[in-house]
Scaffold this active site. Structure first.
Site, short mmCIF file in Angstrom:
data_model
loop_
_atom_site.label_atom_id
_atom_site.label_comp_id
_atom_site.label_asym_id
_atom_site.label_seq_id
_atom_site.Cartn_x
_atom_site.Cartn_y
_atom_site.Cartn_z
N ASP A 11 49.95 34.05 -26.81
CA ASP A 11 49.99 33.59 -25.42
C ASP A 11 49.90 34.80 -24.49
O ASP A 11 50.79 35.67 -24.52
CB ASP A 11 51.32 32.85 -25.24
CG ASP A 11 51.53 32.34 -23.83
OD1 ASP A 11 50.71 32.63 -22.93
OD2 ASP A 11 52.54 31.63 -23.64
N ILE A 12 48.89 34.86 -23.67
CA ILE A 12 48.64 36.05 -22.83
C ILE A 12 49.74 36.22 -21.77
O ILE A 12 49.94 37.33 -21.28
CB ILE A 12 47.24 35.97 -22.19
CG1 ILE A 12 46.75 37.37 -21.77
CG2 ILE A 12 47.20 35.00 -21.02
CD1 ILE A 12 45.28 37.45 -21.45
N ASN A 25 39.20 29.12 -11.89
CA ASN A 25 38.02 28.43 -11.35
C ASN A 25 37.82 28.92 -9.92
O ASN A 25 38.69 29.59 -9.35
CB ASN A 25 38.17 26.91 -11.44
CG ASN A 25 39.35 26.41 -10.66
OD1 ASN A 25 39.43 26.57 -9.44
ND2 ASN A 25 40.32 25.82 -11.34
N GLY A 33 44.57 24.87 -19.18
CA GLY A 33 44.32 26.00 -20.07
C GLY A 33 45.15 27.22 -19.74
O GLY A 33 46.33 27.12 -19.33
N ASP A 35 44.83 29.25 -17.28
CA ASP A 35 45.11 29.27 -15.84
C ASP A 35 46.44 28.56 -15.55
O ASP A 35 47.33 29.11 -14.87
CB ASP A 35 43.95 28.57 -15.12
CG ASP A 35 43.90 28.80 -13.63
OD1 ASP A 35 44.67 29.65 -13.14
OD2 ASP A 35 43.09 28.13 -12.96
N SER A 122 35.97 31.23 -20.67
CA SER A 122 34.97 30.14 -20.74
C SER A 122 34.95 29.38 -22.07
O SER A 122 34.21 28.40 -22.19
CB SER A 122 33.54 30.63 -20.46
OG SER A 122 33.33 30.81 -19.07
N THR A 123 35.74 29.81 -23.06
CA THR A 123 35.60 29.16 -24.38
C THR A 123 36.50 27.94 -24.58
O THR A 123 36.54 27.37 -25.65
CB THR A 123 35.88 30.15 -25.54
OG1 THR A 123 37.27 30.51 -25.53
CG2 THR A 123 35.02 31.39 -25.43
N GLY A 124 37.22 27.55 -23.51
CA GLY A 124 38.05 26.34 -23.60
C GLY A 124 37.38 25.21 -22.85
O GLY A 124 36.34 24.69 -23.25
N1 AR6 Z 1 47.07 32.53 -23.64
C1 AR6 Z 1 45.87 32.97 -24.06
N2 AR6 Z 1 44.78 32.19 -24.20
C2 AR6 Z 1 44.93 30.88 -23.88
C3 AR6 Z 1 46.15 30.33 -23.41
C4 AR6 Z 1 47.26 31.21 -23.29
N3 AR6 Z 1 48.45 30.82 -22.86
N4 AR6 Z 1 45.97 29.01 -23.18
C5 AR6 Z 1 44.68 28.74 -23.49
N5 AR6 Z 1 44.06 29.86 -23.93
P1 AR6 Z 1 40.50 27.76 -20.75
P2 AR6 Z 1 37.86 28.22 -19.47
C6 AR6 Z 1 42.66 30.06 -24.38
O1 AR6 Z 1 40.20 26.32 -20.92
O2 AR6 Z 1 37.17 27.69 -20.67
C7 AR6 Z 1 41.12 25.84 -16.18
O3 AR6 Z 1 41.43 24.53 -15.79
C8 AR6 Z 1 41.88 28.86 -24.85
O4 AR6 Z 1 42.18 28.57 -26.20
O5 AR6 Z 1 41.84 28.17 -20.31
O6 AR6 Z 1 37.38 29.53 -18.89
C9 AR6 Z 1 40.61 26.69 -15.02
O7 AR6 Z 1 41.27 26.36 -13.82
C10 AR6 Z 1 40.44 29.37 -24.69
O8 AR6 Z 1 40.03 30.09 -25.85
O9 AR6 Z 1 39.45 28.46 -19.69
C11 AR6 Z 1 39.16 26.33 -14.98
O10 AR6 Z 1 38.96 25.13 -14.27
C12 AR6 Z 1 40.53 30.35 -23.53
O11 AR6 Z 1 41.93 30.55 -23.27
C13 AR6 Z 1 38.80 26.12 -16.44
O12 AR6 Z 1 40.03 25.78 -17.09
C14 AR6 Z 1 39.88 29.85 -22.26
O13 AR6 Z 1 40.13 28.45 -22.13
C15 AR6 Z 1 38.28 27.38 -17.08
O14 AR6 Z 1 37.83 27.11 -18.37
#
Ligand code: AR6
Length: 174
Positions: A11-12, A25, A33, A35, A122-124
Site C-alpha cells: 500500500d503506497i 483524475n 483505487g 486515489d 492507469s492499470t486499475g
Molecule cells: N497502494 C498502491 N497501489 C494501489 C493502491 C494502494 N493503496 N490501491 C490501488 N492500487 P487505480 P487508475 C493500484 O484504479 O487506473 C480513481 O478513481 C491498483 O491495483 O487506482 O490510474 C482516480 O480518481 C492499480 O494497479 O488508478 C481516477 O478516476 C493502480 O494502483 C482513476 O481511478 C492504479 O489503479 C484512475 O485510474
C-alpha cells in the site's frame, strides 16, 4: 538493475519517501483505487490544496502533474498525475502514460525531492494493459534518471501480484 530503482508490493500510503505519486483524475477531487486510499489516509488537507490548484488552473490535464502536501501520510508530498484511460492504444495513450512519469519526476527535481514512489498508473480503473504500462514506467524512469542525478531512489509500489511479478522480471532484465 539500476541501483536507484526499487520494488515493493503493498500500500503506497504507508511508504515513507519524500513524495508518493497519486493516480488521480483531471478533477483532482478524489476517486476510487489508490486515489481514494491516499485521500482517506492523508486526510482533508490534501483535498483542500487540490481545490486551490483547481481554482488556479482548473484541474490537471491527462499526462500532467501537480503537487500538494501529504497531510497525515508518512510521505512529505503527494504528486498527483492523471493517467490516460485505455481506449485501445491509438489515442496517444503510451505517450501520455510516459508523460505522467516524466512530469512527476520533473516536479520532483524542481522541488528537490530525492525519493519518490509510484503506483502502477492507469492499470486499475483506467484499464491500461499491465505489461505495456510496466514497460513504459520503467523505460521512461530509466531515461529520466540518466539525465537527472538529484533523484536518489524511485520505488515502484505494486498493489497486485500480477504487476509485482511484471516489475520483478522487467527490473531484473535491465
Ligand atoms: N497502494 C498502491 N497501489 C494501489 C493502491 C494502494 N493503496 N490501491 C490501488 N492500487 P487505480 P487508475 C493500484 O484504479 O487506473 C480513481 O478513481 C491498483 O491495483 O487506482 O490510474 C482516480 O480518481 C492499480 O494497479 O488508478 C481516477 O478516476 C493502480 O494502483 C482513476 O481511478 C492504479 O489503479 C484512475 O485510474
Amino acid at each position: 538493475m539500476n541501483s536507484k530503482l526499487k520494488l515493493l508490493q503493498g500500500d503506497i500510503t504507508k511508504i515513507q519517501v519524500d513524495a508518493i505519486v497519486n493516480a488521480a483524475n483531471s478533477s483532482l477531487l478524489g476517486g476510487g483505487g489508490v486515489d481514494g486510499a491516499i485521500h482517506r489516509a492523508g486526510g482533508p488537507e490534501i483535498l483542500a490544496e487540490c481545490y486551490k490548484i483547481r481554482q488556479r488552473q482548473g484541474g490537471c490535464p491527462t499526462g500532467e502533474a501537480v503537487i500538494t502536501t501529504a497531510g497525515n501520510l508518512p510521505a512529505t508530498y503527494v504528486i498527483h498525475t492523471v493517467g490516460p484511460v485505455w481506449q485501445g492504444g491509438d489515442k496517444n495513450e503510451a505517450e501520455l502514460l510516459g508523460d505522467c512519469y516524466r512530469n512527476s519526476l520533473q516536479l520532483a527535481v524542481d522541488k528537490d525531492i530525492r525519493t519518490i514512489a509510484f503506483p502502477n498508473i492507469s492499470t486499475g480503473i483506467y484499464g491500461y494493459p499491465k505489461a505495456e504500462a510496466c514497460r513504459i514506467a520503467i523505460t521512461t524512469t530509466v531515461d529520466f534518471l540518466s539525465a537527472h542525478q538529484t533523484i536518489e531512489a524511485v520505488t515502484f509500489v505494486c498493489f497486485d501480484e500480477e504487476n509485482f511479478n511484471l516489475y520483478k522480471k522487467a527490473l531484473a532484465d535491465l
